[in-house]
Design a protein around this motif. Sequence first.
Motif, PDB file in Angstrom:
ATOM      1  N   ASN A   1      -3.812   5.458  -1.115  1.00 45.07           N
ATOM      2  CA  ASN A   1      -2.683   5.374  -2.028  1.00 45.07           C
ATOM      3  C   ASN A   1      -2.750   4.049  -2.781  1.00 45.07           C
ATOM      4  OD1 ASN A   1      -0.132   6.442  -3.030  1.00 45.07           O
ATOM      5  ND2 ASN A   1       0.779   4.677  -2.028  1.00 45.07           N
ATOM      6  N   THR A   2      -2.481   4.066  -4.070  1.00 46.89           N
ATOM      7  CA  THR A   2      -2.557   2.860  -4.894  1.00 46.89           C
ATOM      8  C   THR A   2      -1.326   1.996  -4.700  1.00 46.89           C
ATOM      9  OG1 THR A   2      -3.858   4.035  -6.554  1.00 46.89           O
ATOM     10  CG2 THR A   2      -2.812   1.994  -7.257  1.00 46.89           C
ATOM     11  N   ILE A   3      -1.536   0.685  -4.650  1.00 47.94           N
ATOM     12  CA  ILE A   3      -0.450  -0.288  -4.589  1.00 47.94           C
ATOM     13  C   ILE A   3      -0.299  -0.916  -5.978  1.00 47.94           C
ATOM     14  CG2 ILE A   3       0.340  -2.467  -3.588  1.00 47.94           C
ATOM     15  CD1 ILE A   3       0.486  -0.125  -1.681  1.00 47.94           C
ATOM     16  N   TYR A   4       0.954  -1.029  -6.418  1.00 50.26           N
ATOM     17  CA  TYR A   4       1.244  -1.581  -7.744  1.00 50.26           C
ATOM     18  C   TYR A   4       2.065  -2.862  -7.615  1.00 50.26           C
ATOM     19  CZ  TYR A   4      -0.054   3.107  -9.325  1.00 50.26           C
ATOM     20  OH  TYR A   4      -0.718   4.285  -9.557  1.00 50.26           O
ATOM     21  N   ALA A   5       1.703  -3.846  -8.435  1.00 50.47           N
ATOM     22  CA  ALA A   5       2.544  -5.033  -8.584  1.00 50.47           C
ATOM     23  C   ALA A   5       3.536  -4.759  -9.696  1.00 50.47           C
ATOM     24  CB  ALA A   5       1.693  -6.247  -8.927  1.00 50.47           C
ATOM     25  N   VAL A   6       4.803  -5.108  -9.453  1.00 47.17           N
ATOM     26  CA  VAL A   6       5.862  -4.911 -10.440  1.00 47.17           C
ATOM     27  C   VAL A   6       6.220  -6.266 -11.023  1.00 47.17           C
ATOM     28  CG1 VAL A   6       8.157  -3.955 -10.865  1.00 47.17           C
ATOM     29  CG2 VAL A   6       6.722  -2.984  -9.059  1.00 47.17           C
ATOM     30  N   LEU A   7       6.131  -6.381 -12.346  1.00 50.31           N
ATOM     31  CA  LEU A   7       6.356  -7.663 -13.014  1.00 50.31           C
ATOM     32  C   LEU A   7       7.263  -7.488 -14.208  1.00 50.31           C
ATOM     33  CD1 LEU A   7       2.664  -8.934 -13.108  1.00 50.31           C
ATOM     34  CD2 LEU A   7       4.468  -9.792 -11.613  1.00 50.31           C
ATOM     35  N   ASP A   8       8.033  -8.542 -14.485  1.00 47.63           N
ATOM     36  CA  ASP A   8       8.799  -8.627 -15.719  1.00 47.63           C
ATOM     37  C   ASP A   8       8.044  -9.563 -16.653  1.00 47.63           C
ATOM     38  OD1 ASP A   8      10.544  -9.016 -17.804  1.00 47.63           O
ATOM     39  OD2 ASP A   8      12.312  -9.333 -16.548  1.00 47.63           O
TER      40      ASP A   8
ATOM     41  N   ILE B   1       1.309  -2.771 -12.329  1.00 48.79           N
ATOM     42  CA  ILE B   1      -0.115  -3.084 -12.434  1.00 48.79           C
ATOM     43  C   ILE B   1      -0.808  -2.698 -11.131  1.00 48.79           C
ATOM     44  CG2 ILE B   1      -1.802  -4.909 -12.822  1.00 48.79           C
ATOM     45  CD1 ILE B   1       0.435  -6.499 -14.188  1.00 48.79           C
ATOM     46  N   PRO B   2      -1.806  -1.806 -11.168  1.00 48.84           N
ATOM     47  CA  PRO B   2      -2.529  -1.479  -9.925  1.00 48.84           C
ATOM     48  C   PRO B   2      -3.292  -2.693  -9.407  1.00 48.84           C
ATOM     49  CG  PRO B   2      -3.615  -0.497 -11.833  1.00 48.84           C
ATOM     50  CD  PRO B   2      -2.318  -1.067 -12.333  1.00 48.84           C
ATOM     51  N   VAL B   3      -3.082  -3.025  -8.146  1.00 49.95           N
ATOM     52  CA  VAL B   3      -3.716  -4.218  -7.573  1.00 49.95           C
ATOM     53  C   VAL B   3      -4.496  -3.931  -6.298  1.00 49.95           C
ATOM     54  CG1 VAL B   3      -2.092  -5.867  -8.566  1.00 49.95           C
ATOM     55  CG2 VAL B   3      -1.561  -4.803  -6.361  1.00 49.95           C
ATOM     56  N   GLY B   4      -4.394  -2.742  -5.771  1.00 50.17           N
ATOM     57  CA  GLY B   4      -5.091  -2.465  -4.531  1.00 50.17           C
ATOM     58  C   GLY B   4      -4.832  -1.055  -4.052  1.00 50.17           C
TER      59      GLY B   4
ATOM     60  N   THR C   1      -1.571 -15.067  -6.875  1.00 49.95           N
ATOM     61  CA  THR C   1      -1.196 -14.018  -5.934  1.00 49.95           C
ATOM     62  C   THR C   1      -1.877 -12.704  -6.287  1.00 49.95           C
ATOM     63  OG1 THR C   1       0.951 -15.063  -5.522  1.00 49.95           O
ATOM     64  CG2 THR C   1       0.749 -12.729  -4.980  1.00 49.95           C
ATOM     65  N   LEU C   2      -1.853 -12.336  -7.555  1.00 56.22           N
ATOM     66  CA  LEU C   2      -2.492 -11.092  -7.979  1.00 56.22           C
ATOM     67  C   LEU C   2      -3.989 -11.136  -7.699  1.00 56.22           C
ATOM     68  CD1 LEU C   2      -0.668 -10.415 -11.363  1.00 56.22           C
ATOM     69  CD2 LEU C   2      -0.280  -9.303  -9.164  1.00 56.22           C
ATOM     70  N   GLN C   3      -4.631 -12.250  -7.964  1.00 62.62           N
ATOM     71  CA  GLN C   3      -6.062 -12.371  -7.719  1.00 62.62           C
ATOM     72  C   GLN C   3      -6.379 -12.204  -6.231  1.00 62.62           C
ATOM     73  OE1 GLN C   3      -7.826 -16.041  -9.031  1.00 62.62           O
ATOM     74  NE2 GLN C   3      -9.830 -15.569  -8.192  1.00 62.62           N
ATOM     75  N   ALA C   4      -5.585 -12.871  -5.370  1.00 62.62           N
ATOM     76  CA  ALA C   4      -5.830 -12.784  -3.931  1.00 62.62           C
ATOM     77  C   ALA C   4      -5.602 -11.370  -3.419  1.00 62.62           C
ATOM     78  CB  ALA C   4      -4.920 -13.773  -3.188  1.00 62.62           C
ATOM     79  N   VAL C   5      -4.575 -10.707  -3.920  1.00 60.22           N
ATOM     80  CA  VAL C   5      -4.297  -9.334  -3.492  1.00 60.22           C
ATOM     81  C   VAL C   5      -5.437  -8.411  -3.911  1.00 60.22           C
ATOM     82  CG1 VAL C   5      -2.782  -7.352  -3.842  1.00 60.22           C
ATOM     83  CG2 VAL C   5      -1.794  -9.612  -3.440  1.00 60.22           C
ATOM     84  N   ARG C   6      -5.912  -8.570  -5.134  1.00 58.70           N
ATOM     85  CA  ARG C   6      -7.016  -7.719  -5.613  1.00 58.70           C
ATOM     86  C   ARG C   6      -8.273  -7.929  -4.768  1.00 58.70           C
ATOM     87  NH1 ARG C   6      -5.086  -9.252 -11.092  1.00 58.70           N
ATOM     88  NH2 ARG C   6      -4.111  -7.408 -12.034  1.00 58.70           N
TER      89      ARG C   6
ATOM     90  N   GLU D   1       6.835 -25.671  -7.314  1.00 56.19           N
ATOM     91  CA  GLU D   1       7.582 -26.148  -6.157  1.00 56.19           C
ATOM     92  C   GLU D   1       8.686 -25.175  -5.768  1.00 56.19           C
ATOM     93  OE1 GLU D   1       8.909 -30.000  -7.286  1.00 56.19           O
ATOM     94  OE2 GLU D   1       7.045 -31.001  -6.715  1.00 56.19           O
ATOM     95  N   SER D   2       9.110 -24.318  -6.691  1.00 51.76           N
ATOM     96  CA  SER D   2      10.124 -23.326  -6.363  1.00 51.76           C
ATOM     97  C   SER D   2       9.452 -22.165  -5.635  1.00 51.76           C
ATOM     98  CB  SER D   2      10.817 -22.834  -7.634  1.00 51.76           C
ATOM     99  OG  SER D   2       9.892 -22.204  -8.494  1.00 51.76           O
ATOM    100  N   PRO D   3      10.071 -21.622  -4.585  1.00 55.16           N
ATOM    101  CA  PRO D   3       9.432 -20.543  -3.816  1.00 55.16           C
ATOM    102  C   PRO D   3       9.159 -19.324  -4.687  1.00 55.16           C
ATOM    103  CG  PRO D   3      11.339 -21.449  -2.648  1.00 55.16           C
ATOM    104  CD  PRO D   3      11.378 -22.015  -4.028  1.00 55.16           C
ATOM    105  N   LEU D   4       8.053 -18.649  -4.406  1.00 56.53           N
ATOM    106  CA  LEU D   4       7.759 -17.377  -5.049  1.00 56.53           C
ATOM    107  C   LEU D   4       8.567 -16.308  -4.333  1.00 56.53           C
ATOM    108  CD1 LEU D   4       6.037 -15.741  -7.072  1.00 56.53           C
ATOM    109  CD2 LEU D   4       4.329 -15.509  -5.244  1.00 56.53           C
ATOM    110  N   ARG D   5       9.456 -15.657  -5.059  1.00 59.19           N
ATOM    111  CA  ARG D   5      10.339 -14.651  -4.468  1.00 59.19           C
ATOM    112  C   ARG D   5       9.668 -13.282  -4.576  1.00 59.19           C
ATOM    113  NH1 ARG D   5      15.249 -15.341  -8.215  1.00 59.19           N
ATOM    114  NH2 ARG D   5      13.460 -15.345  -9.636  1.00 59.19           N
ATOM    115  N   ILE D   6       9.422 -12.670  -3.422  1.00 63.37           N
ATOM    116  CA  ILE D   6       8.648 -11.436  -3.359  1.00 63.37           C
ATOM    117  C   ILE D   6       9.471 -10.333  -2.707  1.00 63.37           C
ATOM    118  CG2 ILE D   6       6.532 -10.368  -2.516  1.00 63.37           C
ATOM    119  CD1 ILE D   6       5.421 -13.237  -2.194  1.00 63.37           C
ATOM    120  N   SER D   7       9.442  -9.161  -3.313  1.00 59.55           N
ATOM    121  CA  SER D   7       9.975  -7.949  -2.688  1.00 59.55           C
ATOM    122  C   SER D   7       8.825  -6.965  -2.569  1.00 59.55           C
ATOM    123  CB  SER D   7      11.106  -7.342  -3.527  1.00 59.55           C
ATOM    124  OG  SER D   7      12.283  -8.105  -3.433  1.00 59.55           O
ATOM    125  N   ALA D   8       8.622  -6.430  -1.373  1.00 64.05           N
ATOM    126  CA  ALA D   8       7.491  -5.528  -1.158  1.00 64.05           C
ATOM    127  C   ALA D   8       7.884  -4.436  -0.176  1.00 64.05           C
ATOM    128  CB  ALA D   8       6.283  -6.298  -0.631  1.00 64.05           C
ATOM    129  N   VAL D   9       7.366  -3.241  -0.403  1.00 64.33           N
ATOM    130  CA  VAL D   9       7.590  -2.176   0.579  1.00 64.33           C
ATOM    131  C   VAL D   9       6.988  -2.629   1.908  1.00 64.33           C
ATOM    132  CG1 VAL D   9       7.747  -0.282  -1.070  1.00 64.33           C
ATOM    133  CG2 VAL D   9       5.508  -1.012  -0.282  1.00 64.33           C
TER     134      VAL D   9
END
Length: 292
Positions: A264-271, A157-160, A282-287, A91-99
């Motif tokens: 150019n490869t797109i990477y997901a940045v995760l902690d 993580i390379p995702v696309g 989200t990662l599955q849909a992006v891939r 229920e808490s929003p997914l906080r995303i930062s993306a180029v």
Amino acid sequence: MNVEMRYLHTFRVVCEAGSLRAAAGILHRTEQAVSYQLRKLEEALGMPVFHRGGGRLTPNAAGERLLTFCRDMGRDWEKLHEELRDTVVSESPLRISAVSGFGRYQLLPLFRNGPLADIPIRMRYPTADDVVRHVESGAADIGFVHRMDAHERLSHIPVGAEEIVLIGSTRAQPMPSLDFESLRRADYVTYDESDYVFATWFTQMVGMNITSLNAVAHFEELEEVLDWVAAGRGVSIVPASCIVDHEAQGDVLALRKPDVACSNTIYAVLDPARQHAAIARTLQAVREHAQL
């Protein structure tokens, strides 16, 4: 019949421990207290649930059935607890930062009217360095960048992949040729993050980076870059996903070499220490969208 949950818990511990003494140690109670709770349980049920003798407590037929019930109830409770926890987290929003290029034109549509439309989000489009800082500080749950920088704690993580193209205006003639000298003489519209994008394109398409450019304008966002190029004020190098609408309108033309594409490869940045319930989806849909 009113059976208190604590009596059932005590009963299960006694069955699995095998004796009052062992169960008392696990429950941090006296043997007398444990024996009292078992007696109250049997009184509530109206029947014995143990074979007693030899210093051990072994469940009888009724006890075996009750033990199965207690174990099933424990598994159901754990499952319910996980579902409740995931509900609260989701229920808490997914906080995303993306180029900006990837975030605005490839990622956002997945949440606007795509497979992730049910996920509440907070989206920002900072520079790649700030994307990493947002994830590192906990200000973002996930980030997306177009380059991989080594980090001692965060995962890249390379995702696309995204195609990068040189664009010019259909109103401007002549268009630059895709050779070193013509590209070196062209007027360029640059933007934040364009150094890396330009270097990637030049290296893949002409075999070297052109570091000295004639920059006629610089903007923070790609929207202004596209408008400037469409007006015939220079050329630029951008992700191909950004120019779909302008190409459809006939304002902008992508200049490509036949059978050669710059990607150019797109990477997901995760902690790894912090995970939002919606990250896996989200990662599955992006891939799937990027077809890496």
